[in-house]
Each structure stands twice: as structure tokens, then as C-alpha cells.
Design an enzyme around this catalytic site. Structure first.
Site, PDB file in Angstrom:
ATOM      1  N   PRO A   9       0.786  -1.226   0.000  1.00 14.73           N
ATOM      2  CA  PRO A   9       0.000   0.000   0.000  1.00 14.73           C
ATOM      3  C   PRO A   9       0.830   1.294   0.000  1.00 14.73           C
ATOM      4  O   PRO A   9       1.887   1.361   0.625  1.00 14.73           O
ATOM      5  CB  PRO A   9      -0.823  -0.097   1.292  1.00 14.73           C
ATOM      6  N   ASN A  10       0.315   2.240  -0.743  1.00 17.53           N
ATOM      7  CA  ASN A  10       0.860   3.604  -0.849  1.00 17.53           C
ATOM      8  C   ASN A  10       2.124   3.701  -1.702  1.00 17.53           C
ATOM      9  O   ASN A  10       2.612   4.797  -1.949  1.00 17.53           O
ATOM     10  CB  ASN A  10       1.119   4.229   0.546  1.00 17.53           C
ATOM     11  N   ARG A  17       5.330  10.894  -2.527  1.00 18.01           N
ATOM     12  CA  ARG A  17       5.088  10.521  -1.132  1.00 18.01           C
ATOM     13  C   ARG A  17       6.361  10.688  -0.297  1.00 18.01           C
ATOM     14  O   ARG A  17       7.352   9.994  -0.529  1.00 18.01           O
ATOM     15  CB  ARG A  17       4.650   9.051  -1.085  1.00 18.01           C
ATOM     16  N   TYR A  22      11.465   8.386   1.005  1.00 16.39           N
ATOM     17  CA  TYR A  22      11.341   7.336  -0.017  1.00 16.39           C
ATOM     18  C   TYR A  22      11.961   7.709  -1.362  1.00 16.39           C
ATOM     19  O   TYR A  22      11.917   6.907  -2.294  1.00 16.39           O
ATOM     20  CB  TYR A  22       9.862   6.961  -0.198  1.00 16.39           C
ATOM     21  N   ASN A  73       7.782  -5.790  -1.173  1.00 18.13           N
ATOM     22  CA  ASN A  73       7.811  -4.687  -0.223  1.00 18.13           C
ATOM     23  C   ASN A  73       6.391  -4.609   0.325  1.00 18.13           C
ATOM     24  O   ASN A  73       5.518  -4.010  -0.305  1.00 18.13           O
ATOM     25  CB  ASN A  73       8.194  -3.367  -0.895  1.00 18.13           C
ATOM     26  N   ALA A  76       3.227  -0.941   4.712  1.00 15.28           N
ATOM     27  CA  ALA A  76       2.676  -0.929   6.079  1.00 15.28           C
ATOM     28  C   ALA A  76       2.226  -2.318   6.530  1.00 15.28           C
ATOM     29  O   ALA A  76       2.238  -2.616   7.735  1.00 15.28           O
ATOM     30  CB  ALA A  76       1.518   0.054   6.161  1.00 15.28           C
ATOM     31  N   HIS A  79       4.176  -4.619   9.024  1.00 15.42           N
ATOM     32  CA  HIS A  79       4.122  -4.472  10.484  1.00 15.42           C
ATOM     33  C   HIS A  79       2.790  -4.910  11.085  1.00 15.42           C
ATOM     34  O   HIS A  79       2.625  -4.868  12.299  1.00 15.42           O
ATOM     35  CB  HIS A  79       4.389  -3.001  10.858  1.00 15.42           C
ATOM     36  N   ASP A  86       0.999 -15.448   6.444  1.00 14.23           N
ATOM     37  CA  ASP A  86       0.472 -16.807   6.316  1.00 14.23           C
ATOM     38  C   ASP A  86       0.392 -17.233   4.851  1.00 14.23           C
ATOM     39  O   ASP A  86       0.616 -18.403   4.528  1.00 14.23           O
ATOM     40  CB  ASP A  86      -0.920 -16.916   6.961  1.00 14.23           C
ATOM     41  N   GLU A  97      12.221  -9.853   1.429  1.00 15.04           N
ATOM     42  CA  GLU A  97      11.473  -8.657   1.829  1.00 15.04           C
ATOM     43  C   GLU A  97      12.370  -7.442   1.633  1.00 15.04           C
ATOM     44  O   GLU A  97      13.532  -7.459   2.053  1.00 15.04           O
ATOM     45  CB  GLU A  97      11.080  -8.794   3.312  1.00 15.04           C
ATOM     46  N   HIS A  99      12.684  -2.968   1.664  1.00 16.25           N
ATOM     47  CA  HIS A  99      12.155  -1.658   2.040  1.00 16.25           C
ATOM     48  C   HIS A  99      13.066  -0.573   1.499  1.00 16.25           C
ATOM     49  O   HIS A  99      14.303  -0.713   1.562  1.00 16.25           O
ATOM     50  CB  HIS A  99      12.061  -1.519   3.568  1.00 16.25           C
ATOM     51  N   LEU A 100      12.477   0.483   1.035  1.00 19.02           N
ATOM     52  CA  LEU A 100      13.248   1.631   0.560  1.00 19.02           C
ATOM     53  C   LEU A 100      13.992   2.290   1.718  1.00 19.02           C
ATOM     54  O   LEU A 100      15.191   2.571   1.631  1.00 19.02           O
ATOM     55  CB  LEU A 100      12.301   2.648  -0.099  1.00 19.02           C
ATOM     56  N   SER A 101      13.261   2.541   2.795  1.00 23.23           N
ATOM     57  CA  SER A 101      13.862   3.195   3.963  1.00 23.23           C
ATOM     58  C   SER A 101      14.410   2.136   4.916  1.00 23.23           C
ATOM     59  O   SER A 101      14.084   0.944   4.791  1.00 23.23           O
ATOM     60  CB  SER A 101      12.804   4.041   4.679  1.00 23.23           C
ATOM     61  N   ARG A 106      13.723   3.866  12.200  1.00 18.50           N
ATOM     62  CA  ARG A 106      12.565   4.767  12.242  1.00 18.50           C
ATOM     63  C   ARG A 106      11.743   4.488  13.514  1.00 18.50           C
ATOM     64  O   ARG A 106      12.298   4.115  14.533  1.00 18.50           O
ATOM     65  CB  ARG A 106      11.765   4.588  10.959  1.00 18.50           C
ATOM     66  N   ARG A 110       7.993   0.044  13.314  1.00 16.65           N
ATOM     67  CA  ARG A 110       8.456  -0.404  11.990  1.00 16.65           C
ATOM     68  C   ARG A 110       9.563  -1.460  12.086  1.00 16.65           C
ATOM     69  O   ARG A 110       9.914  -2.087  11.101  1.00 16.65           O
ATOM     70  CB  ARG A 110       8.954   0.782  11.159  1.00 16.65           C
TER      71      ARG A 110
HETATM   72  C1  DQA Z   1       8.358   0.908   3.564  1.00 16.84           C
HETATM   73  C2  DQA Z   1       8.520   1.074   5.084  1.00 16.84           C
HETATM   74  C3  DQA Z   1       7.191   0.858   5.787  1.00 16.84           C
HETATM   75  O1  DQA Z   1       7.343   1.026   7.182  1.00 16.84           O
HETATM   76  C4  DQA Z   1       6.160   1.852   5.301  1.00 16.84           C
HETATM   77  O2  DQA Z   1       4.904   1.573   5.889  1.00 16.84           O
HETATM   78  C5  DQA Z   1       6.059   1.911   3.809  1.00 16.84           C
HETATM   79  C6  DQA Z   1       7.280   1.819   3.017  1.00 16.84           C
HETATM   80  C7  DQA Z   1       9.680   1.205   2.817  1.00 16.84           C
HETATM   81  O3  DQA Z   1       9.779   0.779   1.660  1.00 16.84           O
HETATM   82  O4  DQA Z   1      10.562   1.861   3.359  1.00 16.84           O
HETATM   83  O5  DQA Z   1       4.982   2.097   3.257  1.00 16.84           O
HETATM   84  O6  DQA Z   1       8.013  -0.445   3.291  1.00 16.84           O
END
Ligand code: DQA
Length: 146
Positions: A9-10, A17, A22, A73, A76, A79, A86, A97, A99-101, A106, A110
């Protein structure tokens, strides 16, 4: 070899964003960088972005018997989602897995990932390179097991 890439998501809003967290690349930019590495490795990508937990579960289930690996990725849902975890455990597809950040640098919430314990590994904090390193990592992992 086919690898499923899932953006949670997002991540469709990448580029606008919170760019300080990011970066300024869009999701299209990330996907074309992934396609460049995939072409180099000789793998085919199926790429999905969804803001919906159930749609992500459906995509993971649909990869069974079709995809050799999963690069995800979960955003959210990393977490919060037992359902995504599952689904990955149910299909037994090796997963990386990303993550950009750096999620560990953080907010405390997270640092917890429901996915990481059942993944081959987690790459976090390198921006778009997290995805590119993750693709190379899942590819090598699968190759070693073939
Ligand atoms: C994220 C880190 C997550 O905590 C956050 O909810 C995101 C982006 C990242 O790519 O850094 O939406 O997955």
C-alpha cells in the site's frame, strides 16, 4: 524463471510521497530498473501493486506453481499483516522482503516485521537499490537450490 514482485500500500504514490524518506523515483521508475536487472539475469517478472491486503494475499496464492520466487515490499502490511505472512508460508515460495527506507532506524513499530521470520532475508534502507539487490538475492538463492 518467473519472479513475482509485489509492492504494498501507498507505494503507487512513490515520487510524491514523503520524498525525504522514499526518494523521488516513481513506481514506474522502480519497475523499469527492476526490468533492466531481470533482463540481465534472464528472468521474467510479474509485477503487482495493491493497496488491499486481500488482493496481496490473492497474488501470493496465485503464484504457487507459477513463480519460483517472491520479491515483496509489503509496506505498512509488513508491520500488521498475519494474512500476508500466512499466505507466503502457505505457498512456500522463497521470499525476499525489501524496504526503501531503513525500517530499523525509524519508529519502533516499523522494526517488527511479520514477514521477515519466514523470508530468506530482508534488505532495508537502500532506496531503489533495496529492490535491485533483493532481485539479485532471490535469483541467486533460487539458482543455488536448483
Ligand atoms: C516501507 C517502510 C514501511 O514502514 C512503510 O509503511 C512503507 C514503506 C519502505 O519501503 O521503506 O509504506 O516499506
Amino acid at each position: 524463471m518467473k519472479i513475482l514482485v509485489i509492492h504494498g500500500p501507498n507505494l503507487n504514490l512513490l515520487g510524491t510521497r514523503e520524498p525525504e524518506l522514499y526518494g523521488s523515483l516513481t513506481l514506474t521508475d522502480v519497475n523499469s530498473a527492476l526490468e533492466t536487472v531481470a533482463a540481465e539475469l534472464g528472468v521474467e517478472l510479474a509485477i503487482v501493486q495493491s493497496n488491499h491486503e486481500g488482493a496481496i494475499v490473492d497474488a501470493i496464492q496465485g503464484a504457487q506453481g507459477v513463480c519460483a520466487g517472491l520479491l515483496i515490499n509489503p509496506a505498512a502490511y509488513t508491520h500488521t499483516s498475519v494474512a500476508v505472512r500466512d499466505a507466503i508460508a502457505a505457498v512456500s515460495i522463497p521470499t525476499v522482503e525489501v524496504h526503501l527506507s531503513n525500517v530499523h532506524a525509524r519508529e519502533e513499530f516499523r522494526s517488527r516485521s511479520y514477514v521477515a521470520p519466514i523470508a530468506v532475508g530482508q534488505i532495508s534502507g537502500f532506496g531503489v537499490d533495496s529492490y535491485l539487490l533483493g532481485l539479485r538475492a532471490i535469483f541467486s538463492h533460487i539458482k543455488l537450490r536448483l
